[in-house]
Design an enzyme around this catalytic site. Structure first.
Site, mmCIF file in Angstrom:
data_model
loop_
_atom_site.group_PDB
_atom_site.id
_atom_site.type_symbol
_atom_site.label_atom_id
_atom_site.label_comp_id
_atom_site.label_asym_id
_atom_site.label_seq_id
_atom_site.Cartn_x
_atom_site.Cartn_y
_atom_site.Cartn_z
ATOM 1 N N CYS A 87 11.772 2.514 -13.151
ATOM 2 C CA CYS A 87 11.561 1.346 -12.902
ATOM 3 C C CYS A 87 10.842 0.192 -13.961
ATOM 4 O O CYS A 87 10.692 -0.886 -13.533
ATOM 5 C CB CYS A 87 10.373 1.429 -11.601
ATOM 6 S SG CYS A 87 11.402 2.387 -10.346
ATOM 7 N N HIS B 86 7.175 -5.056 -10.205
ATOM 8 C CA HIS B 86 8.219 -4.149 -9.740
ATOM 9 C C HIS B 86 7.818 -4.006 -8.344
ATOM 10 O O HIS B 86 6.723 -3.859 -7.909
ATOM 11 C CB HIS B 86 8.111 -2.824 -10.638
ATOM 12 C CG HIS B 86 8.840 -1.663 -9.647
ATOM 13 N ND1 HIS B 86 10.140 -1.858 -9.152
ATOM 14 C CD2 HIS B 86 8.402 -0.496 -9.611
ATOM 15 C CE1 HIS B 86 10.617 -0.828 -8.800
ATOM 16 N NE2 HIS B 86 9.456 0.140 -8.723
ATOM 17 N N ASN C 122 12.474 -0.643 -2.922
ATOM 18 C CA ASN C 122 12.515 -0.644 -4.199
ATOM 19 C C ASN C 122 13.890 -0.292 -4.818
ATOM 20 O O ASN C 122 14.278 0.615 -4.666
ATOM 21 C CB ASN C 122 11.606 0.688 -4.422
ATOM 22 C CG ASN C 122 11.481 1.337 -5.805
ATOM 23 O OD1 ASN C 122 11.977 0.709 -6.638
ATOM 24 N ND2 ASN C 122 10.500 1.918 -6.382
HETATM 25 N N1 ACO Z 1 7.229 8.084 8.026
HETATM 26 C C1 ACO Z 1 6.101 8.430 8.823
HETATM 27 N N2 ACO Z 1 5.292 8.991 8.072
HETATM 28 C C2 ACO Z 1 5.219 9.467 6.903
HETATM 29 C C3 ACO Z 1 6.356 8.916 5.925
HETATM 30 C C4 ACO Z 1 7.281 8.104 6.535
HETATM 31 N N3 ACO Z 1 8.539 7.744 6.033
HETATM 32 N N4 ACO Z 1 6.078 9.264 4.538
HETATM 33 C C5 ACO Z 1 5.077 10.008 4.635
HETATM 34 N N5 ACO Z 1 4.481 9.905 5.753
HETATM 35 C C6 ACO Z 1 3.358 10.716 6.368
HETATM 36 C C7 ACO Z 1 2.772 11.840 5.265
HETATM 37 O O1 ACO Z 1 3.352 13.069 5.869
HETATM 38 C C8 ACO Z 1 1.072 11.702 5.489
HETATM 39 O O2 ACO Z 1 0.985 12.527 6.792
HETATM 40 P P1 ACO Z 1 -0.176 13.341 6.878
HETATM 41 O O3 ACO Z 1 -1.366 12.564 6.520
HETATM 42 O O4 ACO Z 1 -0.271 14.268 8.072
HETATM 43 O O5 ACO Z 1 -0.054 14.218 5.451
HETATM 44 C C9 ACO Z 1 0.990 10.256 5.952
HETATM 45 O O6 ACO Z 1 2.042 9.745 6.205
HETATM 46 C C10 ACO Z 1 0.303 9.652 4.546
HETATM 47 O O7 ACO Z 1 1.239 9.829 3.521
HETATM 48 P P2 ACO Z 1 0.600 9.377 2.116
HETATM 49 O O8 ACO Z 1 1.783 9.805 1.102
HETATM 50 O O9 ACO Z 1 -0.750 9.349 1.909
HETATM 51 O O10 ACO Z 1 0.961 7.764 2.353
HETATM 52 P P3 ACO Z 1 0.661 6.542 1.634
HETATM 53 O O11 ACO Z 1 -0.373 5.440 2.167
HETATM 54 O O12 ACO Z 1 0.143 6.918 0.072
HETATM 55 O O13 ACO Z 1 2.174 5.699 1.387
HETATM 56 C C11 ACO Z 1 3.931 5.588 -0.493
HETATM 57 C C12 ACO Z 1 3.252 6.573 0.596
HETATM 58 C C13 ACO Z 1 4.269 4.530 0.257
HETATM 59 C C14 ACO Z 1 5.097 6.716 -0.941
HETATM 60 C C15 ACO Z 1 2.642 5.154 -1.513
HETATM 61 O O14 ACO Z 1 1.975 6.219 -1.934
HETATM 62 C C16 ACO Z 1 3.229 4.563 -2.640
HETATM 63 O O15 ACO Z 1 3.993 3.688 -2.442
HETATM 64 N N6 ACO Z 1 3.278 5.345 -3.665
HETATM 65 C C17 ACO Z 1 3.790 4.430 -4.877
HETATM 66 C C18 ACO Z 1 5.220 4.703 -4.999
HETATM 67 C C19 ACO Z 1 5.740 3.925 -6.445
HETATM 68 O O16 ACO Z 1 5.122 2.969 -6.745
HETATM 69 N N7 ACO Z 1 6.719 4.355 -6.930
HETATM 70 C C20 ACO Z 1 7.153 3.654 -8.232
HETATM 71 C C21 ACO Z 1 7.980 3.974 -8.883
HETATM 72 S S1 ACO Z 1 9.572 4.407 -8.462
HETATM 73 C C22 ACO Z 1 10.376 5.096 -9.645
HETATM 74 O O17 ACO Z 1 10.113 4.733 -10.899
HETATM 75 C C23 ACO Z 1 11.870 5.390 -9.549
#
Ligand code: ACO
Length: 333
Positions: free
Chosen positions: A116, A258, A288
């Site tokens: 990314c 990004h 993304n």
């Molecule tokens: N739908 C419903 N529930 C979900 C989903 C979904 N799609 N995905 C995860 N959950 C659940 C999880 O299982 C978890 O449940 P639990 O509490 O019972 O275990 C809960 O939601 C919270 O999960 P988290 O992972 O803590 O959610 P978070 O608020 O951190 O959001 C996310 C996840 C969106 C991935 C976030 O962490 C994020 O954006 N991270 C950065 C990603 C990024 O920037 N990537 C960039 C580079 S990509 C590249 O280089 C190719």
């Protein structure tokens, strides 16, 4: 800080996305998720997905052709085509196909991989060729099709990604250097937090000689760790690029990060004390799109008339590697 060598101008942009749109509601039929969860956690509503048989190089070519048209540059005048991608149609590289489809007959073309961060890394790489005087006109394309590489049964990753391409034309500028400051970083100690790793199947060729044959594992990501990393590192890398540009954050007219998560964009803007009306976001429409996300957002903002010639744009990418980087430039010339 004066950069050595010839000045650089960013003179055109373009973008392309597949026609097919996958909404959050459609995703809810594929994995256990909801529009409410996806939108509140990421800002995403829908994403564009390549059709079966459609090539990423088609999108890259369209984006590059638009950028050349905006810059009023003929394809035959291009010296270098740099394709930033982690998901080429061909592991040997897809820049050559784009070169041929564009009719950029004089250009040398190659792929560059930095996930990314790839578009920012590509722009900085292109600038080195221009500054040394080796090349005058470079097309930098960011294009990715992560829909090909997610596990569509894993709700923690498959809802996040979309496909697309964006491009800019970068040209030598003898009068003024419009690429004011850059900074690139890597930290391979965190490499394990985001991978699209080779996962070949061990296959015997003879009874005493085996190899790992073909195949990549779907994307794995520690979302929380990447989130923390991005919010901590992105403001810092922009500050360093601003320092090199001898500017402070108040000089930035537009911030384009990004497009990984609206909450990351908001948190970074808040840390930089930038009001949301100076921050470009298209994450609700595209999700993304990895290396494509910054040039896709840039193109939308230029074509809608938000970004005007001479305004200062700060871009920052972050992602797998882990890698991150920023560039500060004056748009157009
Ligand atoms: N739908 C419903 N529930 C979900 C989903 C979904 N799609 N995905 C995860 N959950 C659940 C999880 O299982 C978890 O449940 P639990 O509490 O019972 O275990 C809960 O939601 C919270 O999960 P988290 O992972 O803590 O959610 P978070 O608020 O951190 O959001 C996310 C996840 C969106 C991935 C976030 O962490 C994020 O954006 N991270 C950065 C990603 C990024 O920037 N990537 C960039 C580079 S990509 C590249 O280089 C190719």
């Amino acid at each position: 800080m004066k950069q050595a060598g010839v000045g650089v101008a960013i003179t055109g942009c373009g973008a392309a996305a597949p026609d097919a749109i996958l909404t959050n509601d459609q995703l809810s039929a594929i994995v256990e998720t909801s529009d409410e969860w996806i939108h509140s956690r990421t800002g995403m509503r829908e994403r564009h997905i390549l059709a079966p048989g459609q090539g990423l190089s088609e999108l890259g070519t369209q984006a590059a052709a638009q950028a050349l048209a905006m810059a009023d540059v003929a394809p035959e005048s291009v010296d270098l085509i740099l394709l930033a991608t982690s998901t080429p149609d061909d592991l040997f590289g897809s820049a050559g196909k784009i070169q041929s489809e564009l009719g950029a007959t004089r250009a040398v073309a190659f792929d560059l991989t930095a996930a990314c961060s790839g578009f920012v890394f590509g722009m900085v790489t292109a600038a080195q060729f221009i500054r040394t005087g080796l090349y005058q006109t470079v097309v930098v394309i960011g294009a990715d099709a992560l829909s090909r590489w997610v596990d569509w049964t894993d709700r923690t990753t498959c809802v996040l990604f979309g496909d697309g391409a964006g491009a800019v034309v970068m040209q030598a500028d003898e009068e003024r250097d419009r690429l004011r400051g850059v900074e690139l970083c890597s930290d391979g100690r965190l490499n394990h937090t985001l991978n699209l790793g080779f996962g070949g199947k061990t296959t015997p060729l003879t009874p005493d000689f085996s190899i790992d044959l073909g195949g990549y594992q779907p994307i794995t990501m520690n979302g929380r760790e990447i989130y923390r990393f991005a919010v901590a590192k992105v403001p810092d890398v922009i500050s360093k690029a601003l320092f090199r540009a001898e500017l402070d954050a108040t000089a930035i007219d537009w911030l384009i990060l990004h497009q990984a998560n609206q909450r990351i964009i908001d948190a970074v803007a808040q840390r930089m004390k930038m009001s949301s009306d100076r921050v470009i976001s298209n994450i609700h429409e595209y999700g993304n799109t990895s290396a494509a996300s910054i040039p896709l957002a840039l193109d939308g903002a230029v074509r809608s008339g938000k970004i005007q010639t001479g305004q200062v744009v700060a871009i920052a990418g972050f992602g797998a590697g882990l890698s991150w980087g920023a560039a500060i430039f004056e748009w157009g010339r």
